[in-house]
Write an enzyme that holds these catalytic residues in place. Structure first.
Site, mmCIF file in Angstrom:
data_model
loop_
_atom_site.group_PDB
_atom_site.id
_atom_site.type_symbol
_atom_site.label_atom_id
_atom_site.label_comp_id
_atom_site.label_asym_id
_atom_site.label_seq_id
_atom_site.Cartn_x
_atom_site.Cartn_y
_atom_site.Cartn_z
ATOM 1 N N HIS A 1 0.834 -1.207 0.000
ATOM 2 C CA HIS A 1 0.000 0.000 0.000
ATOM 3 C C HIS A 1 0.867 1.256 0.000
ATOM 4 O O HIS A 1 0.603 2.206 -0.750
ATOM 5 C CB HIS A 1 -0.912 -0.015 1.228
ATOM 6 C CG HIS A 1 -1.692 1.242 1.436
ATOM 7 N ND1 HIS A 1 -2.959 1.431 0.924
ATOM 8 C CD2 HIS A 1 -1.375 2.390 2.108
ATOM 9 C CE1 HIS A 1 -3.394 2.631 1.269
ATOM 10 N NE2 HIS A 1 -2.456 3.233 1.982
ATOM 11 N N GLU A 2 1.904 1.262 0.835
ATOM 12 C CA GLU A 2 2.762 2.448 0.921
ATOM 13 C C GLU A 2 3.573 2.645 -0.355
ATOM 14 O O GLU A 2 3.720 3.773 -0.843
ATOM 15 C CB GLU A 2 3.694 2.330 2.136
ATOM 16 C CG GLU A 2 2.980 2.273 3.479
ATOM 17 C CD GLU A 2 2.065 3.469 3.707
ATOM 18 O OE1 GLU A 2 2.385 4.564 3.195
ATOM 19 O OE2 GLU A 2 1.046 3.324 4.399
ATOM 20 N N HIS B 1 1.543 4.307 -3.085
ATOM 21 C CA HIS B 1 1.439 5.767 -3.031
ATOM 22 C C HIS B 1 2.575 6.416 -3.829
ATOM 23 O O HIS B 1 2.359 7.390 -4.559
ATOM 24 C CB HIS B 1 1.506 6.262 -1.585
ATOM 25 C CG HIS B 1 0.210 6.170 -0.838
ATOM 26 N ND1 HIS B 1 -0.968 6.717 -1.306
ATOM 27 C CD2 HIS B 1 -0.089 5.603 0.373
ATOM 28 C CE1 HIS B 1 -1.937 6.502 -0.425
ATOM 29 N NE2 HIS B 1 -1.437 5.823 0.595
ATOM 30 N N GLU C 1 -6.343 6.728 -1.050
ATOM 31 C CA GLU C 1 -6.141 5.544 -0.217
ATOM 32 C C GLU C 1 -6.741 4.313 -0.885
ATOM 33 O O GLU C 1 -6.150 3.220 -0.861
ATOM 34 C CB GLU C 1 -6.770 5.760 1.164
ATOM 35 C CG GLU C 1 -6.113 6.845 1.988
ATOM 36 C CD GLU C 1 -4.631 6.603 2.237
ATOM 37 O OE1 GLU C 1 -4.239 5.430 2.384
ATOM 38 O OE2 GLU C 1 -3.879 7.591 2.266
#
Length: 299
Positions: free
Chosen positions: A165-166, A169, A219
């Site tokens: 997920h990070e 980004h 997100e």
């Protein structure tokens, strides 16, 4: 002056780009080199503030997290630069069509343009002795993981979900897009103040109607890209929805009102979107392929 200046900056420096995996077109003003410098500066300042709370590279937690991160980062470079033209750039949307709604099929060869900004990335991962159940990734691939996350999530696949997920980004250039969006919101605020002398009201309206909804969409997009990276790295993507369920319990499941006032969507929504057949089927296909590749290497 502010509005005209913003328009000039936009015309001179702004570019349209395509986000990998979701094919969403977005507009960013910050250049790739500027984004890298921003990430370096943020990361250096953060490390100075953290001081001796940053675990040594030889610490078992650091070694483990760096190993998992390497799998995710390697999968990103491999899958995005490799066969994405044929298998991932198919014009599909992720489950939340209101947040991500690409309409056109990406052209062949587009994947190279999508990930050009990754060439300048200098990936670095640090683990911080802190009870926060959290992680973050600054522009340019600077990742911080807190030990509180390792306390709550024991398996490599769970940690890989958060790291995916990070990393997503950074791949999607969300920081640069956020800066661009805030520039537009600021210009809108200045324009409204010409006619309405209520700065506090205007700030709240732009935050709740524009800023926070945008943040939640980012997100959701990071969740979508992250599960693809997770699968491409050979971790079972079916673990991802469970991770967000667990995060919801850790943070306390929010009410619709609290979600509306938050930068993140509720865990229930995030879980449902990842369980959507369009998303999970694609992730499972990548997982099967990654497993087959690993078995071939082992042989």
């Amino acid at each position: 002056v502010v509005i005209v200046g913003g328009v000039v900056v936009t015309i001179c420096y702004g570019t349209f780009e395509t986000v990998p995996y979701t094919n969403r077109r977005h507009f960013v003003v910050l250049t790739h080199s500027g984004e890298l410098k921003l990430g370096e500066s943020q990361f250096d300042n953060e490390k100075k503030e953290l001081g001796d709370k940053v675990l040594a590279p030889s610490h078992p937690d650091s070694v483990r997290v760096n190993s998992i991160a390497a799998e995710i980062i390697g999968a990103a470079g491999r899958s995005l630069a490799g066969h994405e033209d044929d298998k991932l750039l198919d014009g599909e949307t992720c489950a939340d069509d209101t947040a991500l709604s690409p309409k056109k099929k990406a052209p062949r060869g587009a994947s190279q343009a999508m990930i050009k900004h990754l060439d300048g990335f200098k990936w670095e991962v640090i683990v911080v002795d802190n009870k926060q159940v959290n992680a973050m990734c600054a522009p340019g691939g600077k990742i911080i993981v807190y030990t509180g996350l390792l306390d709550k999530f024991n398996t490599d696949a769970e940690i890989a979900t958060v790291l995916g997920h990070e990393v997503a980004h950074a791949i999607a250039r969300h920081a640069a897009e956020k800066l661009t969006k805030h520039m537009w919101i600021f210009m809108l605020t200045v324009f409204l103040l010409i006619f309405i002398d209520a700065p506090d009201l205007i700030d709240k309206l732009t935050e709740y109607l524009l800023g926070l909804p945008f943040s939640r969409k980012m997100e959701i997009e990071a969740d979508h890209i992250g599960i693809m990276l997770l699968a491409s790295a050979g971790f079972d993507p079916r673990i991802a929805p469970k991770v967000y369920e667990k995060l919801g319990k850790v943070g306390g499941n929010s009410s619709p009102l609290k979600e509306y006032m938050s930068t993140h969507p509720c865990s229930k929504k995030r879980t449902q979107l990842l369980l959507d057949a369009k998303v999970m089927d694609k992730a499972m296909a990548l997982y099967t392929e990654a497993r087959a590749r690993k078995e071939e290497i082992d042989q």
